[in-house]
Design a protein around this motif. Sequence first.
Motif, PDB file in Angstrom:
ATOM      1  N   UNK A 173       0.884  -1.146   0.120  1.00  0.00           N
ATOM      2  CA  UNK A 173       0.005  -0.149  -0.119  1.00  0.00           C
ATOM      3  C   UNK A 173       1.067   1.269  -0.130  1.00  0.00           C
ATOM      4  N   UNK A 174       1.467   1.441  -0.956  1.00  0.00           N
ATOM      5  CA  UNK A 174       2.554   2.691  -1.246  1.00  0.00           C
ATOM      6  C   UNK A 174       2.413   3.155  -2.613  1.00  0.00           C
ATOM      7  N   UNK A 175       1.409   4.002  -3.031  1.00  0.00           N
ATOM      8  CA  UNK A 175       1.366   4.519  -4.395  1.00  0.00           C
ATOM      9  C   UNK A 175       2.399   5.290  -4.813  1.00  0.00           C
ATOM     10  N   UNK A 176       3.213   6.118  -3.943  1.00  0.00           N
ATOM     11  CA  UNK A 176       4.265   6.829  -4.281  1.00  0.00           C
ATOM     12  C   UNK A 176       5.493   5.779  -5.099  1.00  0.00           C
ATOM     13  N   UNK A 177       5.591   4.813  -4.279  1.00  0.00           N
ATOM     14  CA  UNK A 177       6.641   4.049  -4.693  1.00  0.00           C
ATOM     15  C   UNK A 177       6.173   3.127  -5.707  1.00  0.00           C
ATOM     16  N   UNK A 178       4.927   2.998  -6.169  1.00  0.00           N
ATOM     17  CA  UNK A 178       4.289   2.180  -7.257  1.00  0.00           C
ATOM     18  C   UNK A 178       4.605   2.987  -8.354  1.00  0.00           C
ATOM     19  N   UNK A 179       4.359   4.046  -8.341  1.00  0.00           N
ATOM     20  CA  UNK A 179       4.662   4.979  -9.534  1.00  0.00           C
ATOM     21  C   UNK A 179       6.393   5.019  -9.840  1.00  0.00           C
ATOM     22  N   UNK A 180       7.036   5.393  -8.670  1.00  0.00           N
ATOM     23  CA  UNK A 180       8.410   5.241  -8.767  1.00  0.00           C
ATOM     24  C   UNK A 180       8.875   3.894  -9.512  1.00  0.00           C
ATOM     25  N   UNK A 181       8.720   2.742  -9.057  1.00  0.00           N
ATOM     26  CA  UNK A 181       8.993   1.466  -9.481  1.00  0.00           C
ATOM     27  C   UNK A 181       8.729   1.289 -10.883  1.00  0.00           C
ATOM     28  N   UNK A 182       7.506   1.583 -11.311  1.00  0.00           N
ATOM     29  CA  UNK A 182       6.998   1.389 -12.532  1.00  0.00           C
ATOM     30  C   UNK A 182       7.960   2.277 -13.408  1.00  0.00           C
ATOM     31  N   UNK A 194      -6.410   6.661  -5.645  1.00  0.00           N
ATOM     32  CA  UNK A 194      -5.123   6.214  -5.265  1.00  0.00           C
ATOM     33  C   UNK A 194      -3.858   6.254  -6.237  1.00  0.00           C
ATOM     34  N   UNK A 195      -4.241   5.712  -7.526  1.00  0.00           N
ATOM     35  CA  UNK A 195      -3.181   5.670  -8.459  1.00  0.00           C
ATOM     36  C   UNK A 195      -2.909   7.151  -9.067  1.00  0.00           C
ATOM     37  N   UNK A 196      -3.479   7.732  -8.785  1.00  0.00           N
ATOM     38  CA  UNK A 196      -3.362   9.289  -9.630  1.00  0.00           C
ATOM     39  C   UNK A 196      -3.272  10.467  -8.655  1.00  0.00           C
ATOM     40  N   UNK A 197      -4.295  10.978  -7.638  1.00  0.00           N
ATOM     41  CA  UNK A 197      -4.045  11.891  -6.838  1.00  0.00           C
ATOM     42  C   UNK A 197      -3.133  11.638  -5.640  1.00  0.00           C
ATOM     43  N   UNK A 198      -2.859  10.600  -5.243  1.00  0.00           N
ATOM     44  CA  UNK A 198      -2.116  10.143  -4.374  1.00  0.00           C
ATOM     45  C   UNK A 198      -0.509  10.289  -4.632  1.00  0.00           C
ATOM     46  N   UNK A 199      -0.211  10.212  -5.684  1.00  0.00           N
ATOM     47  CA  UNK A 199       1.015  10.067  -6.373  1.00  0.00           C
ATOM     48  C   UNK A 199       1.391  10.931  -7.566  1.00  0.00           C
ATOM     49  N   UNK A 200       0.708  11.962  -7.459  1.00  0.00           N
ATOM     50  CA  UNK A 200       0.463  12.837  -8.842  1.00  0.00           C
ATOM     51  C   UNK A 200       1.957  13.342  -9.270  1.00  0.00           C
ATOM     52  N   UNK A 201       2.709  13.630  -8.160  1.00  0.00           N
ATOM     53  CA  UNK A 201       3.886  14.240  -8.549  1.00  0.00           C
ATOM     54  C   UNK A 201       4.830  13.288  -9.263  1.00  0.00           C
ATOM     55  N   UNK A 202       4.670  11.983  -8.561  1.00  0.00           N
ATOM     56  CA  UNK A 202       5.638  10.985  -9.135  1.00  0.00           C
ATOM     57  C   UNK A 202       5.194  10.798 -10.427  1.00  0.00           C
ATOM     58  N   UNK A 203       4.037  10.644 -10.912  1.00  0.00           N
ATOM     59  CA  UNK A 203       3.417  10.681 -12.340  1.00  0.00           C
ATOM     60  C   UNK A 203       4.035  11.701 -13.203  1.00  0.00           C
ATOM     61  N   UNK A 204       3.806  12.828 -12.474  1.00  0.00           N
ATOM     62  CA  UNK A 204       4.269  14.048 -13.438  1.00  0.00           C
ATOM     63  C   UNK A 204       6.021  14.047 -13.649  1.00  0.00           C
ATOM     64  N   UNK A 205       6.628  14.028 -12.553  1.00  0.00           N
ATOM     65  CA  UNK A 205       8.105  14.092 -12.757  1.00  0.00           C
ATOM     66  C   UNK A 205       8.696  12.799 -13.219  1.00  0.00           C
TER      67      UNK A 205
END
Lengths: 276, 325
Positions: free
Chosen positions: B47-56, B74-85
Amino acid sequence: MRTQTRRCMDTRDLARKIRIHSVKMVNWGGSSHIGSVLSMADILAVLYGNILNFDPSNPELPDRDRVILSKGHAGAGVYAVLAECGFFPIEWLKQHCQNGSVLSGHVSSKGVPGVELSTGSLGHGLSVGVGLALAAKMRKKEYRIYVLLGDGECNEGSVWEAVMFAAHHHLNNLIVIVDRNHLQSIHSTEQTLNMEPLKEKWRVFGWRSIPVDGHDHAELSSVLSQRGSNPMCVIAATTKGKGVSFMENQVDWHYRTPTGDLFQQAIRELEISGDA
Amino acid sequence: MRNAFVRSLTELAAADSSVVLLTADLGFGCFDDFEKRFPEQFINVGIAEQNLIGIASGLAMSGYKVFVYSIGNFPTLRCLEQIRNDACYHELNVNIVASGGGFTYGMLGMSHHATEDIAIMRALPKVTVVAPGTDWETRQATLALAELPGVGYLRIEKNGIKDPGSINNDFEIGKARVLRDGKDVALVSTGGILAESFKAADELLIHGISCKIISMHTVKPLDCGAIIAVAKNFDIVMSIEEGNLSGGFGSAIAEAYLDAGITPHFFYRFGMRDKYSSIVGDQAYLRNHYGMDAGAIVDRVMKTRRHVQLAFGSKLDEQFPKING
């Protein structure tokens, strides 16, 4: 078979050059974070001079070791070491933080050969490093992933998400180096959010956690060459602003730009340091 | 829709070992078969969405075609900056799948109502934003996104309607699908709420009003050509989305009209008007409550038609001559 392109450079000389370039770059660009660059200059010098496998004429070499500067604000140091290693002309460094330049204050991979990941927002780099390490494992590749974290950066919760994952998956090809300079943006790390016992924190999360003197090249080289069965965290005790007397351990050099007499003095001190 | 996604992804994984699925500990039971057949291509990151996007992002940088799965915001707003950057800026093949678009998880409360995701994801440069209206579209979108470079956002719901087939039954990212032709009103919708367009159109037909139905499965890049063609041919165009209007699907259409200098005589956006959901209910209940179900569409169409007739009678075209009409 792993392509062996590791070189043995004079890491002391390399560290001195990184420091001098960086002080000049922040002066030219009117930018900052020089304290953070100076604290990790020795780590960069040892990594690029003695540890990493890379080929500056082929930055995309598939078997290269990967470095992620998660504390992206110290980008000047990475640009300097990459230029010294031949990824691009040293002349480029003059573009740091200039209008229209790709050499941004926070490290950028766009248009800059040798940079793996653009960072700048803290707490991103380790997760991406975990993904790279996982991919290497899945493809049975030998290369290693090095992630440089700031100690203040360990305030970020996302760091610990990645820490848990890496230990759970035994990513022993992943090495974190924490630049433990004890200062963050406004106060010391301990005044901000008590971080100690930092070594124990990483250890109980399942990492090999090894404290070193972050300015001792022999010690850094020895530890960074180690291999084990778990991911490794090297907690490098450093001095923020290392090498410039009036910057050392001074929190304001996180944001100040050296100019005028102070700039001249900084360069003089760093040039002399090479003779020691 | 969820099953259509999982089935399609399983086929992709069977054919291509570089297709991997990461979940942030959601999708209980959905991925059992996938995990059993392709254990090397399935990772539950916790349960770690920021890590989810980083690993992806790290995996995609290494050549993997990555799908990440979670629900709601959860997979968008919670980790939006990881998605962006990390994912977007580096142009990585990371496809973010959110199950539970809109009010799919209506009973679970505001935290689980995905009502700003379309607006927020379409604000990120170069992200492909897809909200399929049917199971078939979900399947086609999944297959297409795997091969499409860059970040994709796939917003799905639990249940999708059976695809009625389009006039030219094909699927292309960024191309509108005309599912029913009509002459009076154009209903343009995105996501599973397409079902409400069909119900509304059936009822309106009883009143002698015929509706063209378009499934705009891709919100970004928007099929501006199709949108503009509709404005030229219809007095009344309505957009339907299950979410907040600010910056969302209807706003994208309005932007396209203004940018092109071509607008329909009457344009209306169904969706939430700058509010958070503060009650729970099943999806049908909440669509009704927030004025975006078939009943609301029928009401609005009837009122607008009356208004058009009262105000302009048959002189509508004289009052507002169509550009290039």
